[in-house]
Design a protein around this motif. Structure first.
Motif, PDB file in Angstrom:
ATOM      1  N   GLY A  86      74.317  73.121   8.345  1.00 21.44           N
ATOM      2  CA  GLY A  86      73.718  72.224   7.345  1.00 21.44           C
ATOM      3  C   GLY A  86      74.550  71.138   7.008  1.00 21.44           C
ATOM      4  N   THR A  87      75.326  70.682   8.055  1.00 24.92           N
ATOM      5  CA  THR A  87      76.081  69.705   7.328  1.00 24.92           C
ATOM      6  C   THR A  87      76.337  68.658   8.846  1.00 24.92           C
ATOM      7  N   PHE A  88      76.744  67.250   8.368  1.00 24.38           N
ATOM      8  CA  PHE A  88      76.838  66.435   9.435  1.00 24.38           C
ATOM      9  C   PHE A  88      78.294  66.105   9.845  1.00 24.38           C
ATOM     10  N   THR A  89      78.844  66.026  10.942  1.00 23.48           N
ATOM     11  CA  THR A  89      80.146  65.566  11.270  1.00 23.48           C
ATOM     12  C   THR A  89      80.072  64.398  12.122  1.00 23.48           C
ATOM     13  N   ASP A  90      81.166  63.711  12.201  1.00 18.06           N
ATOM     14  CA  ASP A  90      81.420  62.507  13.120  1.00 18.06           C
ATOM     15  C   ASP A  90      81.756  62.948  14.353  1.00 18.06           C
ATOM     16  N   THR A  91      81.269  61.805  15.487  1.00 18.26           N
ATOM     17  CA  THR A  91      81.459  62.223  16.707  1.00 18.26           C
ATOM     18  C   THR A  91      81.878  60.676  17.111  1.00 18.26           C
TER      19      THR A  91
END
Length: 500
Positions: A86-91
Motif C-alpha cells: 500500500g505504498t509508493f516508491t520512487d523509480t
C-alpha cells in the motif's frame, strides 16, 4: 486529471488529480467493489495531475509525470505503487518532463511513454521513451512525426499502438501515427476526416478503433470515426446523440462501448450512450447522477463501470457512481471520495498547417454544431396500404435531411437498434411510445405520424415529440388530392417545422 487503475485483486487505485481549489494532490485511495467503499492508501511522493498510471505485469502500478501543485512545474519523476504494502516508491526519472502524455503497456511488458507537454499548454513533445520494469529504467525509442498532447493511444491486436489526433502548440491535429515495438519507430497512417483533441478512442471486437467526439475551433463535436488497421484509413461513423469532449469511453464485455458525460462547450454533461458495433449505431444509456468532465471510468471485474472524480462547472466531483450494463440504463451512487478533477481554463486553440487536412479547410465541419438529432417512426396507415405509409415515412425523412438542420437517423440503423432492444418500429403515434423509442435511439426529437385517406384525398398528420420532456413540440397536417402529391405535402410540413 486523476487516474483510476484496476488492480489484480479487483480493487481500484485512484491517484492524484486536482482539488476544487485547482491544486494538484498527492493523495491516493482504494475502491473496494465488494464493500462499495473507499479507503486511504499511499500517498504518492509528489502531487500530480495530468499524469498516467499503468498496471505492470508484476501487479504494481507505474505513475509517470504530470504537473504538480504549481501547474507551471511539470514532472519527469515516476513512482511505483505496490498493492501488497500500500505504498509508493520512487523509480527512475524520464529523460524529459511530461504532462498530458500517454503511457501504454506493450505486449513485451515494457511501457511506451509518448508525447505530452513541457508545460500546461504549449511546448508539446514528439519524443517517446520506454520503461523497462525489469531494470526500473527509462530509455529512448523513436520519436513521433508530430508533437502532440491530450490524445488517446490504443494498443491494436497486432501489438502496434495507434496515436490519434491531439494538439501541438495550439494546433489541433487530424494526423495520426502507429508505433511498432519491433522496429521502435513511428509511421504515419491516414488522417482523420475531422481534426480533434479531448476526444476518446476504444478498440472494438473486430479490431477497428472507434474515435468519438472531442473539440476543434468549430466547437464541441458529436462526430465519430472508425479506423481500420487493415487499410490504415479513417471513415466517418454515425454521430453520437450529444456533442461531447473530455468524456469517457469504455468497451464493455459485450463488445458495446459506453460513452459517458464530458462537456458540451463549457457545460458539463450527465448523459451516457452505448455504441453498438454490430449495427454501427448509438442508443441512450441513462444519465449519471452528477454531470462531470475529465473524469475516470474503470471497467470492474463484474462488468460494471466505476465513475470517479471529474469537473462540474469548476468544482471537483467527489461522488462516485456505478453503471450496470445488466440493468441498463442504470447508474447508481456509491460512497463519496475526495474531490478530484478541477479543470482550469485553457488557452483557445486555433487551426494551423499541421491539422493534416487540405489547404483552406480548418479540419472540422462547421455544420457539425447546431443540428438536432431526430428519428422518424414508421407512419401508421389508415384506409391505405402500409406500403403507402412507409413511402410517406421515407419522403418525410428525406425532406428533413435536405434542410441541413437535422441529423436524421437512417432507417436501417433504426431497425438494427430497435430489433436488438426487441422494440417494434411500427404503430408508434402517442407521446409515451415516441419517448421510449427516442431514448432507445438516442435522439432528441421523434417525428411520429399517420397517413389516412378519405374519398380521393390523402391526409398526413405529424407530431414532433421532445424525447427528454415528452412534450409535443408541434403538430402538423397536410393534404394531397393525389398520391403523386404526397411528397409535396411532406415538403410543406418540413418547411413549416423548419421555421419553428
Amino acid at each position: 486529471m486523476h487516474t483510476a487503475t484496476l488492480l489484480p485483486n479487483g480493487k481500484v487505485l485512484i491517484a492524484g488529480g486536482r482539488s476544487s481549489g485547482g491544486q494538484a494532490v498527492s493523495s491516493a485511495e482504494l475502491y473496494d467493489p465488494a464493500a462499495g467503499t473507499f479507503s486511504i492508501t499511499g500517498p504518492m511522493s509528489a502531487a500530480r495531475a495530468y499524469h498516467t498510471a499503468t498496471l505492470l505485469p508484476n501487479g504494481k502500478v507505474l505513475i509517470i509525470g504530470g504537473f504538480t501543485s504549481d501547474s507551471a512545474v511539470v514532472l519527469s519523476s515516476a513512482e511505483l505503487y505496490d498493492p501488497v504494502t500500500g505504498t509508493f516508491t520512487d523509480t527512475a526519472e524520464m529523460s524529459v518532463t511530461r504532462n498530458a502524455h500517454v503511457a501504454v503497456l506493450l505486449r513485451n511488458g515494457k511501457v511506451l511513454v509518448a508525447g505530452g507537454g513541457l508545460d500546461n499548454v504549449t511546448a508539446t513533445l514528439s519524443s517517446a521513451e520506454l520503461y523497462d520494469p525489469a531494470t526500473g529504467t527509462f530509455f529512448g525509442t523513436g520519436s513521433m512525426r508530430d508533437a502532440r498532447q491530450q490524445f488517446p493511444a490504443v494498443l491494436l491486436p497486432d501489438g502496434r499502438v495507434l496515436m490519434v489526433g491531439g494538439f501541438s502548440d495550439n494546433v489541433i491535429l487530424s494526423a495520426n501515427e502507429l508505433y511498432d515495438p519491433v522496429s521502435g519507430r513511428f509511421s504515419t497512417v491516414g488522417n482523420m476526416r475531422i481534426a480533434r483533441w479531448r476526444h476518446g478512442a476504444a478498440l472494438l471486437p473486430d479490431g477497428k478503433v472507434l474515435v468519438t467526439g472531442g473539440a476543434n475551433p468549430g466547437g464541441t463535436l458529436s462526430s465519430d470515426e472508425l479506423y481500420d488497421p487493415a487499410s490504415g484509413v479513417f471513415s466517418i461513423a454515425v454521430p453520437m446523440g450529444w456533442t461531447r469532449q473530455a468524456h469517457s469511453v469504455t468497451t464493455l464485455p459485450s463488445g458495446k462501448v459506453l460513452i459517458a458525460a464530458g462537456a458540451d462547450a463549457s457545460m458539463p454533461l450527465s448523459s451516457a450512450e452505448l455504441y453498438y458495433p454490430s449495427a454501427g449505431t448509438f442508443s441512450a444509456a441513462g444519465s449519471l447522477n452528477e454531470p462531470r468532465s475529465s473524469h475516470a471510468a474503470t471497467l470492474l471485474r463484474d462488468g460494471k463501470v466505476l465513475f470517479t472524480g471529474g469537473n462540474n462547472g469548476g468544482t471537483a466531483v467527489s461522488m462516485a457512481e456505478l453503471y450496470d450494463p445488466a440493468a441498463q440504463p442504470s447508474l447508481s451512487r456509491v460512497a463519496a471520495a475526495p474531490s478530484r478533477g478541477y479543470e482550469p481554463a485553457r488557452k483557445p486553440l486555433v487551426p494551423g498547417p499541421r491539422t493534416g487536412v487540405p489547404a483552406g479547410q480548418a479540419g472540422y465541419s462547421p455544420a457539425e454544431a447546431g443540428r438536432t438529432n431526430v428519428a422518424v417512426s414508421d407512419f401508421i396507415g389508415k384506409n391505405v396500404p402500409e406500403s403507402d405509409a412507409s413511402i410517406v415515412t421515407d419522403f418525410l425523412r428525406t425532406e428533413l435531411v435536405n434542410t441541413g438542420l437535422y441529423k436524421v437517423m437512417e432507417r436501417g440503423n433504426m431497425d438494427a437498434v430497435l430489433a436488438e432492444q426487441k422494440f417494434q418500429n411500427s404503430g408508434c403515434t402517442d407521446q409515451e411510445c415516441a419517448v421510449e423509442m427516442g431514448k432507445l435511439l438516442n435522439v432528441r426529437r421523434m417525428f411520429v405520424g399517420s397517413l389516412s385517406r378519405l374519398a380521393d384525398s390523402y391526409y398526413i398528420t405529424v407530431n414532433v415529440v421532445d424525447v427528454a420532456t415528452g412534450e409535443i413540440l408541434a403538430s402538423y397536417d397536410s393534404d394531397a388530392v393525389h398520391s403523386k402529391k404526397l411528397k409535396d405535402a411532406c415538403k410543406k410540413i418540413v418547411e413549416r417545422s423548419s421555421r419553428k
